[in-house]
Scaffold this motif. Sequence first.
Motif, PDB file in Angstrom:
ATOM      1  N   LYS A 120     -70.465  29.190 -42.549  1.00  0.00           N
ATOM      2  CA  LYS A 120     -70.618  28.089 -43.492  1.00  0.00           C
ATOM      3  C   LYS A 120     -71.052  28.553 -44.871  1.00  0.00           C
ATOM      4  CE  LYS A 120     -74.143  26.448 -40.984  1.00  0.00           C
ATOM      5  NZ  LYS A 120     -74.590  27.626 -40.201  1.00  0.00           N
ATOM      6  N   ALA A 121     -71.676  29.758 -44.924  1.00  0.00           N
ATOM      7  CA  ALA A 121     -72.294  30.218 -46.176  1.00  0.00           C
ATOM      8  C   ALA A 121     -71.369  31.083 -47.017  1.00  0.00           C
ATOM      9  CB  ALA A 121     -73.552  31.019 -45.829  1.00  0.00           C
TER      10      ALA A 121
ATOM     11  N   ALA B  45     -72.460  26.539 -50.967  1.00  0.00           N
ATOM     12  CA  ALA B  45     -71.315  26.997 -50.170  1.00  0.00           C
ATOM     13  C   ALA B  45     -70.485  25.806 -49.695  1.00  0.00           C
ATOM     14  CB  ALA B  45     -71.810  27.805 -48.972  1.00  0.00           C
ATOM     15  N   ARG B  46     -71.167  24.770 -49.187  1.00  0.00           N
ATOM     16  CA  ARG B  46     -70.427  23.614 -48.665  1.00  0.00           C
ATOM     17  C   ARG B  46     -69.596  22.971 -49.773  1.00  0.00           C
ATOM     18  NH1 ARG B  46     -69.692  18.874 -48.604  1.00  0.00           N
ATOM     19  NH2 ARG B  46     -71.179  18.618 -50.307  1.00  0.00           N
ATOM     20  N   SER B  47     -70.198  22.890 -50.977  1.00  0.00           N
ATOM     21  CA  SER B  47     -69.446  22.253 -52.062  1.00  0.00           C
ATOM     22  C   SER B  47     -68.273  23.144 -52.489  1.00  0.00           C
ATOM     23  CB  SER B  47     -70.359  21.908 -53.236  1.00  0.00           C
ATOM     24  OG  SER B  47     -70.829  23.083 -53.840  1.00  0.00           O
ATOM     25  N   LEU B  48     -68.435  24.468 -52.425  1.00  0.00           N
ATOM     26  CA  LEU B  48     -67.296  25.340 -52.759  1.00  0.00           C
ATOM     27  C   LEU B  48     -66.185  25.230 -51.711  1.00  0.00           C
ATOM     28  CD1 LEU B  48     -69.189  28.523 -54.060  1.00  0.00           C
ATOM     29  CD2 LEU B  48     -67.683  27.059 -55.413  1.00  0.00           C
ATOM     30  N   TYR B  49     -66.560  24.958 -50.455  1.00  0.00           N
ATOM     31  CA  TYR B  49     -65.531  24.746 -49.426  1.00  0.00           C
ATOM     32  C   TYR B  49     -64.645  23.540 -49.769  1.00  0.00           C
ATOM     33  CZ  TYR B  49     -66.482  28.095 -45.661  1.00  0.00           C
ATOM     34  OH  TYR B  49     -66.573  29.233 -44.905  1.00  0.00           O
ATOM     35  N   GLU B  50     -65.239  22.537 -50.432  1.00  0.00           N
ATOM     36  CA  GLU B  50     -64.475  21.313 -50.723  1.00  0.00           C
ATOM     37  C   GLU B  50     -63.240  21.611 -51.572  1.00  0.00           C
ATOM     38  OE1 GLU B  50     -65.583  17.700 -50.610  1.00  0.00           O
ATOM     39  OE2 GLU B  50     -67.558  17.930 -49.664  1.00  0.00           O
TER      40      GLU B  50
ATOM     41  N   THR C 240     -67.244  29.687 -34.550  1.00  0.00           N
ATOM     42  CA  THR C 240     -66.794  28.347 -34.169  1.00  0.00           C
ATOM     43  C   THR C 240     -66.659  27.427 -35.384  1.00  0.00           C
ATOM     44  OG1 THR C 240     -69.098  27.967 -33.569  1.00  0.00           O
ATOM     45  CG2 THR C 240     -67.571  28.382 -31.776  1.00  0.00           C
ATOM     46  N   THR C 241     -66.737  27.996 -36.570  1.00  0.00           N
ATOM     47  CA  THR C 241     -66.321  27.400 -37.866  1.00  0.00           C
ATOM     48  C   THR C 241     -67.120  26.160 -38.319  1.00  0.00           C
ATOM     49  OG1 THR C 241     -64.544  25.886 -37.152  1.00  0.00           O
ATOM     50  CG2 THR C 241     -63.954  28.204 -37.353  1.00  0.00           C
ATOM     51  N   ILE C 242     -68.332  26.011 -37.824  1.00  0.00           N
ATOM     52  CA  ILE C 242     -69.106  24.832 -38.237  1.00  0.00           C
ATOM     53  C   ILE C 242     -69.660  25.045 -39.646  1.00  0.00           C
ATOM     54  CG2 ILE C 242     -71.131  23.404 -37.739  1.00  0.00           C
ATOM     55  CD1 ILE C 242     -70.686  24.049 -34.764  1.00  0.00           C
ATOM     56  N   ILE C 243     -69.461  24.039 -40.492  1.00  0.00           N
ATOM     57  CA  ILE C 243     -69.937  24.092 -41.879  1.00  0.00           C
ATOM     58  C   ILE C 243     -70.896  22.918 -42.094  1.00  0.00           C
ATOM     59  CG2 ILE C 243     -69.247  23.860 -44.307  1.00  0.00           C
ATOM     60  CD1 ILE C 243     -66.520  25.097 -43.431  1.00  0.00           C
ATOM     61  N   ARG C 244     -72.097  23.226 -42.516  1.00  0.00           N
ATOM     62  CA  ARG C 244     -73.113  22.200 -42.772  1.00  0.00           C
ATOM     63  C   ARG C 244     -74.143  22.808 -43.712  1.00  0.00           C
ATOM     64  NH1 ARG C 244     -77.486  23.634 -39.502  1.00  0.00           N
ATOM     65  NH2 ARG C 244     -76.882  25.350 -38.138  1.00  0.00           N
ATOM     66  N   SER C 245     -74.991  21.968 -44.294  1.00  0.00           N
ATOM     67  CA  SER C 245     -76.030  22.517 -45.178  1.00  0.00           C
ATOM     68  C   SER C 245     -77.360  21.810 -44.921  1.00  0.00           C
ATOM     69  CB  SER C 245     -75.608  22.352 -46.641  1.00  0.00           C
ATOM     70  OG  SER C 245     -75.307  20.995 -46.905  1.00  0.00           O
TER      71      SER C 245
ATOM     72  N   SER D 168     -82.762  27.754 -48.783  1.00  0.00           N
ATOM     73  CA  SER D 168     -81.623  27.654 -47.856  1.00  0.00           C
ATOM     74  C   SER D 168     -80.720  26.491 -48.254  1.00  0.00           C
ATOM     75  CB  SER D 168     -82.078  27.413 -46.418  1.00  0.00           C
ATOM     76  OG  SER D 168     -83.246  28.088 -46.123  1.00  0.00           O
ATOM     77  N   ALA D 169     -81.329  25.322 -48.490  1.00  0.00           N
ATOM     78  CA  ALA D 169     -80.516  24.152 -48.844  1.00  0.00           C
ATOM     79  C   ALA D 169     -79.680  24.471 -50.080  1.00  0.00           C
ATOM     80  CB  ALA D 169     -81.408  22.939 -49.085  1.00  0.00           C
ATOM     81  N   ALA D 170     -80.279  25.207 -51.043  1.00  0.00           N
ATOM     82  CA  ALA D 170     -79.553  25.503 -52.287  1.00  0.00           C
ATOM     83  C   ALA D 170     -78.309  26.343 -51.998  1.00  0.00           C
ATOM     84  CB  ALA D 170     -80.471  26.234 -53.270  1.00  0.00           C
ATOM     85  N   ILE D 171     -78.456  27.419 -51.219  1.00  0.00           N
ATOM     86  CA  ILE D 171     -77.292  28.308 -51.049  1.00  0.00           C
ATOM     87  C   ILE D 171     -76.274  27.713 -50.067  1.00  0.00           C
ATOM     88  CG2 ILE D 171     -78.273  29.835 -49.232  1.00  0.00           C
ATOM     89  CD1 ILE D 171     -76.936  32.169 -50.905  1.00  0.00           C
TER      90      ILE D 171
END
Length: 447
Positions: free
Chosen positions: A402-403, A129-134, A110-115, A122-125
């Motif tokens: 998301k990851a 990932a979230r910043s690479l999505y940007e 369902t494509t949810i992206i969050r960190s 966990s927060a680090a990886i």
Amino acid sequence: MSQVSRVVTHWIVGNEQDRGIPNAYSKNRIRNHMRRYSAFAIAREGARYHTGWERAWKSPAPKKRYDAIIVGAGGHGLATAYYLGKNHGIKNVAILEKGWLGGGNTGRNTTIIRSNYLQDPSAAIYEKARSLYETMSQDLNYNVMFSPRGVMMLAQTEHEIRGYERTAHANALQGVATEFISPQRVKELVPIINIHGPRYPVLGALWQPRGGTARHDAVAWGYARACSDMGMDIIQQCEVTGVRRDGNKVIGVDTTNGTIDCDKLGVVVAGHSGVLADMAGFRLPIESVALQALVSEPIKPCMDVVVMANTVHGYMSQSDKGEMVIGGGADGYNNYTQRGSFHHIEETVRALVETFPMISRLKMLRQWGGIVDMTGDRSPIISRTPVENMFINCGWGTGGFKAIPGSGWAMAELMAKGASPLADEFTMWRFGEGKFIDESVAAGVAH
Ligand code: FAD
Ligand code: PYC
């Protein structure tokens, strides 16, 4: 025709081969790199009736040997291959896929992206990932439709308020931008929500404004195209049936297309991780269960954030097509069906009608499931294995879309260098050592 007009015509219209007309010159002309997608390319192809688009990735026969083989052409496998090439210069790589690329959980989520996770590793990886999505669309030259529309997780019990406030404080220390917001702010952001629900009123929410969604297929297709462009071989319809070893060292794989040798093997097969580990002679602390989702008929835009309601259990966003994208819970028993139990549909829809009364007469169009790979602490495994030069990336369970870029980045580094700061804590041996990374609350989907 003057030299100048010949050059301009060639530039805009292309040569005979580009237009599908073979000639002696074009037959010998081999293009090593894909053309870039651009506004100019659209105009050029418009001018020549779209005859010049290349296939997004090649489909070669497998070679006898590769420096690295990745099993599984989901998002994580493809991202691993991409960063092996981009960050570490390892390009003699094959990605083997038993079905079609992106046809596993990557194309079913369902494509949810969050960190907004709790624990530091966990927060680090997830934030990496979230910043690479940007910047993914620019990096891959492929529009993955990243939409940082904001993700909220509703707090509907006192316990959830305490939990999410704690996560917001932890995220502040980790450099992840989240905040705990009031019910009134929830209502401002999501006018269609009922914050005075009969069973569980909305008491607040954990809000991540830069979370959002991306187009799942496009993530797989964009990585596949970039891998193919680097000269990597993507082999679909090629199931790995055995892991070949010399003593304790991996030397290749048996596949439905024959035997293929490799120096390093990366296994990235989500719900089938236990099956691959079994082939190599070790066991994984993973359970495979079905997780399901459904989408409604398309309606006019009515909700421009992602809402997760974890107590009543349902989550929803609106796709660009207008469909309401709805996710349900994981099955309570192990299975390999890509469908999911029927009772979850009823429970999920009941929870969402209570939360968003206006959807009560929507028709549901499609329902499906994916086989997710669950660990006991609901955190992933990115790890060496008991077999030398064989690495495994799995356990993303209900939350790995998301990851994808962060996971691929870390797995590639682990395979290339033998260690990765992002992956260090996620070894498969942490379960034996009692070093759990407990994300059973942040994982967000009831299981
Ligand atoms: P996959 O995409 O499953 O790829 C693994 C590939 O390995 C498959 O293509 C498979 O065919 C291949 N394979 C298996 N065995 C072999 C073999 N022997 N030989 C060759 N190939 C093989 N995550 C989020 O972050 N946000 C969400 O909103 C979200 N929603 C979800 C909703 C649903 C309904 C589901 C099912 C999952 C959801 N997830 C979500 C989780 C997410 O989809 C997964 O964690 C992620 O896609 C896993 O990607 P992957 O590349 O590891 O696995
Ligand atoms: O991890 O955010 C998530 C998620 C939502 C639905 C399934 N997984």
